[in-house]
Design a protein around this motif. Structure first.
Motif, mmCIF file in Angstrom:
data_model
loop_
_atom_site.group_PDB
_atom_site.id
_atom_site.type_symbol
_atom_site.label_atom_id
_atom_site.label_comp_id
_atom_site.label_asym_id
_atom_site.label_seq_id
_atom_site.Cartn_x
_atom_site.Cartn_y
_atom_site.Cartn_z
ATOM 1 N N PRO A 707 30.032 20.114 12.819
ATOM 2 C CA PRO A 707 29.258 19.678 11.641
ATOM 3 C C PRO A 707 28.659 18.412 11.615
ATOM 4 O O PRO A 707 29.257 17.473 12.138
ATOM 5 C CB PRO A 707 30.219 20.020 10.619
ATOM 6 C CG PRO A 707 31.383 20.646 11.184
ATOM 7 C CD PRO A 707 31.416 20.262 12.632
ATOM 8 N N GLU A 708 27.471 18.235 10.941
ATOM 9 C CA GLU A 708 26.811 17.229 10.686
ATOM 10 C C GLU A 708 27.779 15.954 10.009
ATOM 11 O O GLU A 708 28.302 16.260 8.909
ATOM 12 C CB GLU A 708 25.452 17.158 10.152
ATOM 13 C CG GLU A 708 24.437 16.007 10.243
ATOM 14 C CD GLU A 708 23.136 16.412 9.822
ATOM 15 O OE1 GLU A 708 22.537 15.311 9.687
ATOM 16 O OE2 GLU A 708 22.854 17.456 9.225
ATOM 17 N N ARG A 709 27.807 14.788 10.746
ATOM 18 C CA ARG A 709 28.437 13.764 10.229
ATOM 19 C C ARG A 709 30.096 14.107 10.099
ATOM 20 O O ARG A 709 30.775 13.217 9.163
ATOM 21 C CB ARG A 709 27.972 13.183 8.648
ATOM 22 C CG ARG A 709 26.490 12.739 8.785
ATOM 23 C CD ARG A 709 26.215 12.042 7.569
ATOM 24 N NE ARG A 709 24.882 11.630 7.360
ATOM 25 C CZ ARG A 709 24.038 12.446 7.160
ATOM 26 N NH1 ARG A 709 24.184 13.804 6.635
ATOM 27 N NH2 ARG A 709 22.678 12.071 7.149
ATOM 28 N N ALA A 710 30.659 14.933 10.897
ATOM 29 C CA ALA A 710 31.955 15.258 11.104
ATOM 30 C C ALA A 710 32.968 14.262 11.756
ATOM 31 O O ALA A 710 32.293 13.933 12.695
ATOM 32 C CB ALA A 710 32.167 16.713 11.462
ATOM 33 N N TYR A 711 34.170 14.171 11.600
ATOM 34 C CA TYR A 711 34.797 13.452 12.459
ATOM 35 C C TYR A 711 35.475 14.311 13.600
ATOM 36 O O TYR A 711 35.664 15.455 13.500
ATOM 37 C CB TYR A 711 36.122 12.733 11.777
ATOM 38 C CG TYR A 711 35.741 11.954 10.762
ATOM 39 C CD1 TYR A 711 35.310 10.521 10.937
ATOM 40 C CD2 TYR A 711 35.780 12.112 9.311
ATOM 41 C CE1 TYR A 711 34.867 9.487 10.204
ATOM 42 C CE2 TYR A 711 35.401 11.179 8.163
ATOM 43 C CZ TYR A 711 34.830 9.878 8.651
ATOM 44 O OH TYR A 711 34.865 9.010 7.728
ATOM 45 N N PRO A 712 35.561 13.790 14.775
ATOM 46 C CA PRO A 712 36.161 14.647 15.711
ATOM 47 C C PRO A 712 37.144 15.631 15.422
ATOM 48 O O PRO A 712 37.411 16.686 15.990
ATOM 49 C CB PRO A 712 36.422 13.355 16.881
ATOM 50 C CG PRO A 712 35.658 12.399 16.484
ATOM 51 C CD PRO A 712 35.558 12.148 15.093
ATOM 52 N N GLU A 713 38.117 15.068 14.560
ATOM 53 C CA GLU A 713 39.082 15.987 14.232
ATOM 54 C C GLU A 713 38.972 17.097 13.701
ATOM 55 O O GLU A 713 39.543 18.219 13.364
ATOM 56 C CB GLU A 713 40.290 15.343 13.527
ATOM 57 C CG GLU A 713 40.001 14.410 12.342
ATOM 58 C CD GLU A 713 39.698 12.946 12.715
ATOM 59 O OE1 GLU A 713 39.941 12.323 11.717
ATOM 60 O OE2 GLU A 713 39.415 12.908 13.827
ATOM 61 N N GLN A 714 37.741 17.160 12.911
ATOM 62 C CA GLN A 714 36.975 18.272 12.182
ATOM 63 C C GLN A 714 36.136 19.165 13.216
ATOM 64 O O GLN A 714 35.641 20.315 12.785
ATOM 65 C CB GLN A 714 35.997 17.748 11.060
ATOM 66 C CG GLN A 714 36.948 17.013 9.923
ATOM 67 C CD GLN A 714 35.996 16.260 8.883
ATOM 68 O OE1 GLN A 714 35.070 15.503 9.402
ATOM 69 N NE2 GLN A 714 36.101 16.806 7.755
ATOM 70 N N TRP A 715 36.184 18.731 14.471
ATOM 71 C CA TRP A 715 35.254 19.601 15.352
ATOM 72 C C TRP A 715 36.037 20.803 15.523
ATOM 73 O O TRP A 715 37.217 20.869 15.612
ATOM 74 C CB TRP A 715 34.904 18.763 16.573
ATOM 75 C CG TRP A 715 33.956 17.480 16.565
ATOM 76 C CD1 TRP A 715 33.301 17.096 15.589
ATOM 77 C CD2 TRP A 715 33.765 16.945 17.529
ATOM 78 N NE1 TRP A 715 32.824 15.892 15.574
ATOM 79 C CE2 TRP A 715 32.906 15.765 16.974
ATOM 80 C CE3 TRP A 715 33.822 16.845 18.912
ATOM 81 C CZ2 TRP A 715 32.156 14.857 17.632
ATOM 82 C CZ3 TRP A 715 33.474 15.815 19.727
ATOM 83 C CH2 TRP A 715 32.443 14.794 18.886
ATOM 84 N N ASN A 716 35.265 21.778 15.938
ATOM 85 C CA ASN A 716 35.957 23.082 16.499
ATOM 86 C C ASN A 716 35.748 23.239 18.237
ATOM 87 O O ASN A 716 34.905 23.779 18.665
ATOM 88 C CB ASN A 716 35.068 24.431 15.999
ATOM 89 C CG ASN A 716 35.821 25.699 16.368
ATOM 90 O OD1 ASN A 716 36.898 25.730 17.044
ATOM 91 N ND2 ASN A 716 35.162 26.832 16.170
ATOM 92 N N ALA A 717 36.541 22.232 18.596
ATOM 93 C CA ALA A 717 36.434 21.845 20.088
ATOM 94 C C ALA A 717 36.717 23.146 20.960
ATOM 95 O O ALA A 717 36.093 23.504 22.059
ATOM 96 C CB ALA A 717 37.241 20.638 20.334
ATOM 97 N N ALA A 718 37.705 23.897 20.497
ATOM 98 C CA ALA A 718 38.097 25.162 21.313
ATOM 99 C C ALA A 718 36.809 26.095 21.189
ATOM 100 O O ALA A 718 36.672 26.799 22.374
ATOM 101 C CB ALA A 718 39.779 25.682 20.728
ATOM 102 N N GLY A 719 36.533 26.257 20.028
ATOM 103 C CA GLY A 719 35.306 27.289 20.034
ATOM 104 C C GLY A 719 34.277 26.923 20.738
ATOM 105 O O GLY A 719 33.584 27.755 21.618
ATOM 106 N N LEU A 720 33.902 25.723 20.979
ATOM 107 C CA LEU A 720 32.827 25.330 21.832
ATOM 108 C C LEU A 720 32.923 25.377 22.933
ATOM 109 O O LEU A 720 32.125 25.724 24.052
ATOM 110 C CB LEU A 720 32.549 23.676 21.496
ATOM 111 C CG LEU A 720 31.287 23.094 22.047
ATOM 112 C CD1 LEU A 720 29.941 23.519 21.807
ATOM 113 C CD2 LEU A 720 31.225 21.425 21.676
#
Length: 926
Positions: A707-720
């Motif tokens: 998401p825009e302006r999201a912190y790395p801990e808010q990323w869906n890294a596994a989905g990406l």
């Protein structure tokens, strides 16, 4: 009381009269050049073509050359085929050159008129297309008029069914090309399915003249041209569905003949639900559950087949086939099929072999095809009644061209009887009277069924029907013979000979619709056709010339007899819903100033009368004391009928206009896709396009999971990570990247793009740039075509259901535009994803140049499909479309390694072993 409009026309002339006056000066200028051109030798006359072309190259406009060019064609026609253009034909040529419609009566020489505008507009070298309604006319006109064009140094080609691509390309490469509307449209669609620019056959759409323009641009305008491929066989299903319809009674369905619709009532639905449930065909509790959509659709088609379509009127059964009868011409249309399962429903109804359905691969309407031309013109004998539609849809004005000799035909008011039996008795009595006097008769009917019913009545009345199942010997009917002949779809192969002899004294010809027949009825018969027919086996020489002269003398004698009897008598046995069709029938009489007569016989039981309020008229006639066998004849009846016809015409115009509004949405998208295809085909190296798609897919993936302006801990890294593996075939440590301090989404984008670009570069290094460029282009075009086909099907389904939005007080057209735009954006997104995914996975086990040679797609068909009547035209095979597949030639598939799968068919089981189809598993991403 005389209206102000009538007074103004009397004082100043109509707008058409004033327009005609504007052409007179140029006609006089053309006539003034005639003595000068007559003095030229053939070579000097021919040299004028090169001179005109030089003037055009130096900046001259075609309008500046009109007078000398027309004068040149007139002189060339006289020398090449012995025909000289009349002044009114010169005016017709000017109307065609302006890009308008010339309305000219039957027998006024429209084919010759077209040569004027054709020659002038062929001079720039961009090609002129002459459009006819059938192959016979295309061949005949091209053969005759090519003598004029060839005399002047221009080349002529003809496009007919059965030509291969090389022959078509050569014909389109000529200065002038003759062909049918279907051939031009299908060639356009096929060209946009090709995979090499050099394999395309058409070279543009500069100028077209449409013969029988009302038939092509009005009658057939609701009928899209479609190229399709066969689907799986489902004949058992159609037979099963068909078995339910005979169980229904009249209360189970609602029939509207006027709108030509039929639907199930509530009682019918309940009866069908119970029957389907007992047969195990109903899923869920209701017939209208989403799982039963296909069953409901085919039940509706079976109901239409049984209740709306009549054998021997709408179709005939012949040689284990259901053959459609064209509603406008009454001809059989072998190969044409109704769409959306309706033809299969008819086949099930008639217990003949059921042919498989088809999937749409490409389509376009005549309206949108002919609007592509830079300049469009048309000619016909009947266009004035549809002038508003021509102007509104095609921006074509209708100009009525006066006849060379005033029309002497007498048009009587209609005779209206209470019953069909009384009407037929009056028709037969008039035929007998004409036969006794030696007057040729043409009887027009609205269907094969009615023509054959009338034929039976004539036989009972003592006439004898000529056996047309036997070869026609071309011998004209003798005035004293009680013989008649029937011209309808069953015998249309012999129609030219039948029509050619329909003007013989005492001839009686029953015809199902006379539109677009292409052969004039000449009083006394057609001398050229008789000579060709009767003297076919004689070699050229004195004996043949002597016999030909005898035939011409006989024709002249017969013509004098026909003239003395009053000329051709046209009898209409019913009014058509379109005034144009009635006018076409009437116009067969009174050719070139000949005398003639026409009269229509009607009954209150006729379709048009019955549908448009004949009950009140019947009651009124009974009160007036009309006795059996008596007719009512009054100009008011004609006016009332004309108003009824105008209502039908207006309704049909609204239907065509509404169809066009929806098709315009698809047409805008079609233009984008087709232009993109041509650009891709013409580009040798599409690697930049592929790289842009790859980067856009990466941007979309990152935007979806970060998401825009999201912190790395808010990323869906596994989905990406999973999506990158699926779309880019890259197993990257994205979850580790997310733990890096200070990392942002832009950094992730750059790393993904770098990794994907490096992988693409390795493939280029592994297989070589030539092979990879071939693969990239093939995958791009192949994927675009596949998605476009699915998009067409989705739009069709959307269009069939969008009217339901009206119940929510929303405009269906606006809803359709919005949804179609959303679907098109989705198509482009899927294109990027699928191309990127396929190229990321491609591995060649055996990479050889011949691996990418063109392979033929499965056999395809071309047809017409009317969204309201369901009419399809499979008049020809679509021909082979070559495609370069980006598939490995030899592969060993490992279920755990998608890179070994190569090209997987969308309906194949997924190689991963899930048991699902590929398109529902890994194929939805690749």
């Amino acid at each position: 009381m005389v209206g102000l409009g009538a007074i103004a026309r009397k004082m100043f002339g109509s707008s058409n009269d004033r327009r005609l006056k504007g052409y007179r000066a140029r006609v006089a200028a053309i006539n003034a050049l005639e003595p000068e051109l007559k003095a030229l030798s053939d070579d000097q006359l021919r040299a004028r073509t090169a001179a005109f072309r030089e003037q055009i190259a130096n900046g001259a406009k075609l309008d500046d050359l009109l007078v000398p060019a027309f004068a040149t064609v007139r002189e060339a026609a006289l020398r090449a085929i012995g025909q000289r253009h009349f002044d009114v034909q010169l005016i017709g040529g000017m109307v065609l050159h302006e890009g308008n419609i010339a309305e000219m009566k039957t027998g006024e020489g429209k084919t010759l008129v077209a040569t004027l505008a054709t020659y002038l507009n062929a001079l720039p070298g961009n090609g002129v297309h002459i459009v006819t309604v059938n192959d016979y006319l295309a061949r005949r006109d091209a053969e005759t008029m090519a003598r004029i064009y060839g005399f002047l140094g221009l080349s002529t080609g003809v496009i007919v069914h059965g030509l291969d691509d090389e022959e078509r390309r050569a014909a389109y490469g000529c200065d002038i090309t003759y062909g049918t509307n279907n051939e031009y449209g299908f060639d356009y669609l096929r060209d946009n399915m090709k995979y090499e620019p050099g394999s395309m056959v058409q070279r543009g759409h500069a100028y077209a003249i449409v013969d029988e323009v009302d038939s092509i641009l009005i009658d057939e305008a609701r009928t899209p041209l479609i190229i399709s491929g066969p689907l799986d066989d489902r004949s058992d299903f159609y037979n099963t569905v068909d078995a339910f319809i005979p169980r229904l009674v009249r209360e189970d369905y609602e029939l509207d003949e006027k709108q030509r619709t039929v639907s199930f009532t509530e009682a019918g639905n309940e009866k069908l639900e119970q029957a389907l449930s007992e047969a195990g065909l109903l899923k869920g509790d209701s017939l209208y559950d989403i799982e039963n959509v296909s069953v409901v659709h085919h039940l509706q088609q079976a109901l239409r087949a049984h209740k709306l379509f009549q054998r021997d009127k709408d179709y005939i059964v012949r040689n284990d086939e259901v053959v459609i009868i064209d509603e406008f011409t009454g001809r059989m249309m072998p190969g044409r099929r109704y769409s959306e399962g309706l033809h299969q429903a008819l086949e099930a109804k008639e217990r003949v072999t059921i042919q498989p359905e088809n999937q749409t691969l490409a389509s376009i309407t005549f309206q949108n095809y002919f609007r592509m031309y830079g300049k469009l013109a048309g000619m016909t004998g009947t266009a004035a009644t549809e002038a508003n539609e021509f102007l509104d849809i095609y921006k074509l004005e209708v100009v009525e061209i006066p006849t060379n000799v005033p029309v002497k035909r007498i048009d009587d008011d209609d005779e209206v009887y209470r019953s069909v039996a009384e009407k037929n008795a009056a028709v037969i009595e008039l035929i007998r009277d004409c036969k006794t006097r030696g007057q040729p008769v043409l009887v027009g009917t609205t269907s094969i069924e009615k023509s054959e019913q009338l034929a039976e009545l004539l036989v009972k009345a003592g006439f004898k029907m000529r056996d047309l199942s036997q070869p026609f010997d071309g011998r004209p009917t003798r005035p004293d013979e009680q013989v008649f002949q029937v011209l309808n779809a069953r015998y249309h192969e012999q129609e030219a000979y039948i029509i050619a002899q329909a003007g013989v004294p005492g001839a009686v010809t029953i015809a199902t619709n006379m539109a677009g027949r292409g052969t004039d009825i000449q009083l006394g018969g057609n001398a050229d056709m008789r000579i060709r027919r009767e003297l076919a086996e004689l070699e050229d020489g004195p004996e043949k010339d002597a016999q030909a002269a005898e035939i011409r003398v006989d024709i002249a004698r017969l013509k004098e007899m026909a003239l003395a009897a009053g000329g051709l008598y046209v009898i209409g046995t019913e009014r058509h819903e379109s005034r144009r069709i009635d006018n076409q029938l009437r116009g067969r009489s009174g050719r070139q100033g000949d005398p003639g007569h026409s009269k229509f016989f009607l009954s209150l039981q006729d379709d048009l009368m019955r549908i448009f309020g004949s009950e009140r008229m019947d009651g009124m006639l009974q009160r007036l004391g009309l006795k059996e066998g008596e007719a009512i004849v009054h100009p008011w009846i004609n006016r009332a009928l004309e108003k009824a016809q105008q209502k039908v015409e207006a309704r049909n115009f609204d239907i065509r206009k509404n169809i066009l509004k929806y098709d315009d949405v698809m047409n805008d998208q079609r233009k984008v896709v087709f232009e993109q295809r041509i650009e891709l085909m013409s580009t040798a190296d599409v690697s930049e396009t592929v790289a842009e798609m790859r980067h856009e897919v990466i941007d979309e993936l990152v935007g979806r999971h970060i998401p825009e302006r999201a912190y790395p801990e808010q990323w869906n890294a596994a989905g990406l990570h999973d999506d990158v593996l699926m779309f880019l075939n890259q197993d990257l440590p994205i979850e580790d990247w997310a733990k890096e301090e200070g990392i942002a989404d832009q950094e992730v984008r750059e790393r993904l793009k770098k990794a994907a670009d490096e992988a693409a570069a390795r493939k280029v290094g592994q297989y070589g740039p030539v092979v990879m460029r071939q693969i990239e282009k093939a995958v791009l075009l192949q994927t675009l075509d596949h998605l476009w086909r699915e998009h067409l099907a989705t739009l069709d389904h959307l269009r069939s259901a969008i009217h339901l939005r009206g119940y929510a007080q929303r405009d269906p057209l606006n809803e359709y535009k919005s949804e179609a735009f959303t679907l098109f954006e989705a198509l482009l997104g899927h294109l990027r994803q699928q191309v990127t995914g396929q190229l990321a996975r491609i591995e060649l086990v055996q990479a050889q140049p011949d691996a990418f040679q063109s392979e033929a797609l499965p056999e395809m068909e071309a047809h017409h499909a009317d969204p309201f009547t369901g009419l399809d035209e499979l008049a020809e095979e679509a021909g082979e479309v070559k495609i370069a597949y980006a598939a490995p030639v030899e592969t060993v598939r490992d279920a755990s390694d998608s890179s070994t799968w190569g090209r997987v068919g969308r309906n194949e089981p997924c190689p991963c072993g899930s048991g699902k189809k590929y398109k529902h598993c890994h194929g939805q991403f690749a």
